[in-house]
Design a protein around this motif. Structure first.
Motif, PDB file in Angstrom:
ATOM      1  N   TRP A  96       0.757  -1.068   0.059  1.00  0.00           N
ATOM      2  CA  TRP A  96       0.078   0.041  -0.036  1.00  0.00           C
ATOM      3  C   TRP A  96       0.838   1.305   0.029  1.00  0.00           C
ATOM      4  N   SER A  97       0.358   2.278  -0.452  1.00  0.00           N
ATOM      5  CA  SER A  97       1.241   3.461  -0.483  1.00  0.00           C
ATOM      6  C   SER A  97      -0.045   4.759  -0.464  1.00  0.00           C
ATOM      7  N   VAL A  98       0.598   5.973   0.027  1.00  0.00           N
ATOM      8  CA  VAL A  98      -0.207   7.004  -0.173  1.00  0.00           C
ATOM      9  C   VAL A  98       0.690   8.299  -0.658  1.00  0.00           C
ATOM     10  N   ALA A  99       0.462   8.868  -1.510  1.00  0.00           N
ATOM     11  CA  ALA A  99       1.173  10.006  -2.193  1.00  0.00           C
ATOM     12  C   ALA A  99       0.676  11.347  -2.105  1.00  0.00           C
ATOM     13  N   VAL A 100       1.276  12.596  -1.904  1.00  0.00           N
ATOM     14  CA  VAL A 100       0.687  13.653  -1.922  1.00  0.00           C
ATOM     15  C   VAL A 100       1.556  14.738  -2.560  1.00  0.00           C
ATOM     16  N   THR A 101       0.888  15.706  -3.182  1.00  0.00           N
ATOM     17  CA  THR A 101       1.575  16.694  -3.913  1.00  0.00           C
ATOM     18  C   THR A 101       0.689  17.972  -3.783  1.00  0.00           C
ATOM     19  N   GLY A 102       1.113  18.914  -3.344  1.00  0.00           N
ATOM     20  CA  GLY A 102       0.393  20.234  -3.339  1.00  0.00           C
ATOM     21  C   GLY A 102       1.064  21.620  -3.112  1.00  0.00           C
ATOM     22  N   VAL A 103       0.193  22.529  -2.986  1.00  0.00           N
ATOM     23  CA  VAL A 103       0.680  24.102  -2.684  1.00  0.00           C
ATOM     24  C   VAL A 103       0.548  24.401  -1.159  1.00  0.00           C
ATOM     25  N   GLY A 121      -2.993  10.516  -3.698  1.00  0.00           N
ATOM     26  CA  GLY A 121      -2.923   9.189  -4.453  1.00  0.00           C
ATOM     27  C   GLY A 121      -2.762   8.009  -3.465  1.00  0.00           C
ATOM     28  N   TRP A 122      -3.571   7.157  -3.568  1.00  0.00           N
ATOM     29  CA  TRP A 122      -3.526   5.827  -2.629  1.00  0.00           C
ATOM     30  C   TRP A 122      -3.298   4.651  -3.730  1.00  0.00           C
ATOM     31  N   ALA A 123      -2.092   3.911  -3.754  1.00  0.00           N
ATOM     32  CA  ALA A 123      -2.111   2.720  -4.411  1.00  0.00           C
ATOM     33  C   ALA A 123      -2.252   1.478  -3.593  1.00  0.00           C
ATOM     34  N   THR A 124      -3.211   0.408  -3.869  1.00  0.00           N
ATOM     35  CA  THR A 124      -3.747  -0.506  -3.200  1.00  0.00           C
ATOM     36  C   THR A 124      -3.713  -1.786  -3.958  1.00  0.00           C
ATOM     37  N   PRO A 125      -3.822  -2.924  -3.324  1.00  0.00           N
ATOM     38  CA  PRO A 125      -3.823  -4.080  -4.248  1.00  0.00           C
ATOM     39  C   PRO A 125      -4.835  -4.242  -5.086  1.00  0.00           C
ATOM     40  N   GLU A 126      -5.876  -3.439  -5.181  1.00  0.00           N
ATOM     41  CA  GLU A 126      -7.109  -3.537  -5.993  1.00  0.00           C
ATOM     42  C   GLU A 126      -6.940  -2.429  -6.850  1.00  0.00           C
ATOM     43  N   GLY A 127      -5.887  -1.521  -6.993  1.00  0.00           N
ATOM     44  CA  GLY A 127      -5.661  -0.218  -7.863  1.00  0.00           C
ATOM     45  C   GLY A 127      -5.447   0.887  -7.324  1.00  0.00           C
ATOM     46  N   VAL A 128      -5.440   1.930  -8.063  1.00  0.00           N
ATOM     47  CA  VAL A 128      -4.854   3.429  -7.362  1.00  0.00           C
ATOM     48  C   VAL A 128      -6.113   4.100  -7.577  1.00  0.00           C
ATOM     49  N   PHE A 129      -6.155   5.075  -6.531  1.00  0.00           N
ATOM     50  CA  PHE A 129      -7.118   5.878  -6.430  1.00  0.00           C
ATOM     51  C   PHE A 129      -6.632   7.229  -5.965  1.00  0.00           C
ATOM     52  N   HIS A 149      -5.823  13.773   6.303  1.00  0.00           N
ATOM     53  CA  HIS A 149      -6.504  13.261   5.009  1.00  0.00           C
ATOM     54  C   HIS A 149      -5.884  12.168   4.279  1.00  0.00           C
ATOM     55  N   ALA A 150      -4.506  12.352   4.254  1.00  0.00           N
ATOM     56  CA  ALA A 150      -3.766  11.284   3.616  1.00  0.00           C
ATOM     57  C   ALA A 150      -4.053   9.884   4.345  1.00  0.00           C
ATOM     58  N   LEU A 151      -3.868   9.986   5.659  1.00  0.00           N
ATOM     59  CA  LEU A 151      -4.025   8.752   6.710  1.00  0.00           C
ATOM     60  C   LEU A 151      -5.398   8.119   6.656  1.00  0.00           C
ATOM     61  N   ALA A 152      -6.186   9.005   6.849  1.00  0.00           N
ATOM     62  CA  ALA A 152      -7.668   8.715   6.761  1.00  0.00           C
ATOM     63  C   ALA A 152      -8.205   7.932   5.273  1.00  0.00           C
ATOM     64  N   GLY A 153      -7.731   8.521   4.377  1.00  0.00           N
ATOM     65  CA  GLY A 153      -8.010   7.875   3.044  1.00  0.00           C
ATOM     66  C   GLY A 153      -7.478   6.529   2.851  1.00  0.00           C
ATOM     67  N   LEU A 154      -6.096   6.276   3.442  1.00  0.00           N
ATOM     68  CA  LEU A 154      -5.471   4.895   3.635  1.00  0.00           C
ATOM     69  C   LEU A 154      -6.370   4.040   4.306  1.00  0.00           C
ATOM     70  N   LEU A 155      -6.575   4.394   5.373  1.00  0.00           N
ATOM     71  CA  LEU A 155      -7.379   3.566   6.466  1.00  0.00           C
ATOM     72  C   LEU A 155      -8.728   3.246   5.925  1.00  0.00           C
ATOM     73  N   ALA A 156      -9.287   4.226   5.270  1.00  0.00           N
ATOM     74  CA  ALA A 156     -10.611   3.951   4.763  1.00  0.00           C
ATOM     75  C   ALA A 156     -10.574   2.800   3.503  1.00  0.00           C
ATOM     76  N   ARG A 157      -9.493   2.938   2.704  1.00  0.00           N
ATOM     77  CA  ARG A 157      -9.078   1.790   1.671  1.00  0.00           C
ATOM     78  C   ARG A 157      -8.807   0.615   2.152  1.00  0.00           C
ATOM     79  N   LEU A 158      -8.117   0.590   3.411  1.00  0.00           N
ATOM     80  CA  LEU A 158      -7.577  -0.824   3.925  1.00  0.00           C
ATOM     81  C   LEU A 158      -8.897  -1.330   4.626  1.00  0.00           C
ATOM     82  N   ARG A 159      -9.888  -0.634   5.254  1.00  0.00           N
ATOM     83  CA  ARG A 159     -11.062  -1.298   5.973  1.00  0.00           C
ATOM     84  C   ARG A 159     -12.034  -1.663   4.914  1.00  0.00           C
ATOM     85  N   SER A 160     -11.983  -1.013   3.571  1.00  0.00           N
ATOM     86  CA  SER A 160     -13.050  -1.338   2.806  1.00  0.00           C
ATOM     87  C   SER A 160     -12.495  -2.481   1.782  1.00  0.00           C
ATOM     88  N   GLY A 161     -11.127  -2.802   1.719  1.00  0.00           N
ATOM     89  CA  GLY A 161     -10.609  -4.065   1.077  1.00  0.00           C
ATOM     90  C   GLY A 161     -10.086  -3.341  -0.201  1.00  0.00           C
TER      91      GLY A 161
END
Length: 162
Positions: A96-103, A121-129, A149-161
């Motif tokens: 799994w990964s989380v990526a961020v780029t911003g201003v 961006g979140w790369a998961t075993p199911e794809g990239v979101f 937000h990055a951590l919450a997004g990764l956690l949500a994706r982990l929990r949803s599979g």
């Protein structure tokens, strides 16, 4: 919303339960997501590595983001964050990964990409979101909101599979 330490604790539990690892690819946060993850003891059981790719050259060299992609879309864009997330998994021993780029500001914003603009961006075993957000506040507030937000997004994706 849970605190950043709470998010990390839940993330750790989810990853450890699966025997899986995560990585980060950070630009505007400069390693704050990785720092939050490694704040707790035992994080090496689920946190593999973090890439701080603040410059465009670092995004290309460490994560495989083509310079042409950055030139065409800008560093703060969906195609770049998607490639960063994929590159983090490809260049780490992680699932799994989380990526961020911003201003983060206070300078660097534009009419198209004002201060507070962040791509995730979140790369998961199911794809990239991917997802775009705009946060208010000063530089510290934008970076803090981005980490949460990055951590919450990764956690949500982990929990949803996904």
């Amino acid at each position: 919303m849970p605190t950043i330490p709470d998010l990390v604790e839940h993330l750790a539990a989810e990853l450890k339960a699966r025997g899986q690892m995560m990585a980060t690819a950070e630009s505007c946060t400069g390693g704050l997501i990785a720092a939050a993850c490694t704040e707790i003891s035992g994080s090496s059981d689920w946190f593999e590595r973090g890439f701080v790719t603040y410059s465009n050259a670092a995004k290309s060299e460490l994560l495989g983001v083509p310079a042409a992609l950055i030139h065409e879309h800008g560093a703060v864009s969906e195609p770049v964050v998607r490639t960063m997330a994929v590159g983090a998994v490809a260049n780490a021993h992680a699932h799994w990964s989380v990526a961020v780029t911003g201003v983060a500001g206070p300078t660097g914003g534009s009419a198209e990409k004002p201060v507070g603009t962040v791509w995730f961006g979140w790369a998961t075993p199911e794809g990239v979101f991917t997802e775009h957000q705009r946060f208010d506040g000063d530089r510290a507030a934008v970076r803090r909101a981005t980490v949460a937000h990055a951590l919450a997004g990764l956690l949500a994706r982990l929990r949803s599979g996904a």
